[in-house]
Write a protein that holds these residues in place. Sequence first.
Motif, mmCIF file in Angstrom:
data_model
loop_
_atom_site.group_PDB
_atom_site.id
_atom_site.type_symbol
_atom_site.label_atom_id
_atom_site.label_comp_id
_atom_site.label_asym_id
_atom_site.label_seq_id
_atom_site.Cartn_x
_atom_site.Cartn_y
_atom_site.Cartn_z
ATOM 1 N N ASP A 151 0.770 -1.226 -0.110
ATOM 2 C CA ASP A 151 -0.157 -0.015 -0.060
ATOM 3 C C ASP A 151 0.852 1.052 0.002
ATOM 4 N N LEU A 152 0.463 2.158 -0.840
ATOM 5 C CA LEU A 152 1.461 3.613 -1.056
ATOM 6 C C LEU A 152 0.124 4.599 -1.188
ATOM 7 N N MET B 14 5.133 4.253 -9.980
ATOM 8 C CA MET B 14 4.769 4.129 -8.502
ATOM 9 C C MET B 14 3.764 2.830 -8.459
ATOM 10 N N ALA B 15 2.756 2.768 -9.363
ATOM 11 C CA ALA B 15 1.733 1.937 -9.539
ATOM 12 C C ALA B 15 2.112 0.632 -9.913
ATOM 13 N N LYS B 16 3.466 0.452 -10.115
ATOM 14 C CA LYS B 16 3.929 -0.901 -10.880
ATOM 15 C C LYS B 16 3.829 -2.172 -9.958
ATOM 16 N N ASN B 17 4.272 -1.583 -8.598
ATOM 17 C CA ASN B 17 4.265 -2.829 -7.647
ATOM 18 C C ASN B 17 3.525 -2.363 -6.466
ATOM 19 N N HIS B 18 2.844 -1.288 -6.402
ATOM 20 C CA HIS B 18 2.123 -0.650 -5.225
ATOM 21 C C HIS B 18 0.724 -0.563 -5.356
ATOM 22 N N ARG B 19 -0.149 -0.872 -4.573
ATOM 23 C CA ARG B 19 -1.306 -0.430 -4.718
ATOM 24 C C ARG B 19 -1.648 1.126 -4.023
ATOM 25 N N LYS C 268 -7.929 -0.082 6.209
ATOM 26 C CA LYS C 268 -7.189 -1.199 6.734
ATOM 27 C C LYS C 268 -5.781 -0.929 6.486
ATOM 28 N N LEU C 269 -5.233 0.124 6.266
ATOM 29 C CA LEU C 269 -3.867 0.313 5.580
ATOM 30 C C LEU C 269 -3.098 0.066 7.116
ATOM 31 N N LYS C 270 -1.887 -0.683 6.897
ATOM 32 C CA LYS C 270 -1.079 -1.033 8.071
ATOM 33 C C LYS C 270 0.677 -1.340 7.299
#
Length: 312
Positions: free
Chosen positions: A78-79, A99-104, A141-143
Motif C-alpha cells: 500500500d502506497l 509508482m503503481a507498478k508494484n504498489h497499491r 485497513k492500511l498497515k
Amino acid sequence: MTKFLLKFMLLFLLFSCSSSKKAKFDDYVFHTKKEKQSYLSSYDKALKLWDIPYTEENIKTSFGTAHVVLAGPKNGKDLVLLHGMDASSTMWFPNIKSMAKNHRIYAIDFLMEPGKSTLRSKPLSKEEIVLFYNEVFNYYKLKNFDIVAASRGGWIATLLAAQKNNSIDKIVLLSPAQTFKFIDKMGKSSSALMLKLFPSEKKFGKTLKTFSTHPEKISPVYKRQFYLANKYAKSNSSMLKMTPFSNEELKSIKNPILVLIGDQDVINSDESLVKAKEFLPNSKTKMIKDAGHFLTIDQAKIVNEAIVNFLD
C-alpha cells in the motif's frame, strides 16, 4: 519588495481567502456551484493523464467526504499519495505509472483544497487533519504502508509520522513546504500569493516559471485544472498553521525517509537537506539538478527512479 510587505500580503491573503462559514451549497473551497462544476470537469480531464486503470471512491469521514483515487495491483504494498497545495491527486500524472507498478495506490485529495474531497465543517486544526487521514487509513485497513508526499502534502506526511503509534513504513518527501524551515525565497514565491489575490492566466504563466524549471513539460490539460484551482479556490487558511517542525519532533520520527529537493526550488534550499540529515534519524537526502519546486514534473524520470528504488 520588503519582508514586511510580503508578510502583510501573506496575512491579508490568508485571512481574505479563508472562511469558516458554509457556502450556500455546503462546500468550503468554492463559492458557487458553477465554479465547482467547471473545476471538477477539468479535474476529470486531468486525471485521464494518469493513463493507467484507476477507480475513484468517496469515503465518509467525521469531517467530510474524502475522495480517493485507487490504482495498481491489489496485492501490491500500500502506497498513499499526498499532493501539493491546490494540485490535487491529478498532479501525479508524470509519476503514477512507475509508482503503481508494484504498489497499491491510494491518492487522497486534501479536504481544504480544490479536488473532489469535500469539507463539511470548519477549517481543520492540525489535530483534526491527523484524525481525518487516520479515518481514511482505518477505512482501508492500511498497515505498514508507504507515503509519497509533495510540498504541503510533505508537511502533512511529516505531521502524521510525528504521531505515536502510527502505521507508516517508508516516506518520500518531495520538497516539503514549511517542514524544515519557512519558505526559502519569499520574494520569488510572492508571485503565487499575488496570483491568489488577482488571478489571471498571464500571471499564472509567470508563476509556473517560478516554481518549475521546465514549465513546458506541464500538460496543457493539467495546467488548465491548476489554473482554475488558483482562480476559484479559497483554500489557504491552513497555511498559517503550517509551521516548521521542531528538532525534537523530527528526532521522534524513526521511519526511513527520503527527502528530494530541486536545486532551483524557491520553497527549500540546502539548509532543508542539512536539517533533514541532522535531525531525521533514518533519512536519506538528495538534491535533484535542474529542478524547481515542481521536481516531479521537471525531472520526472530521475525522481521516479529515486522513489521506486527507495521504496523497493
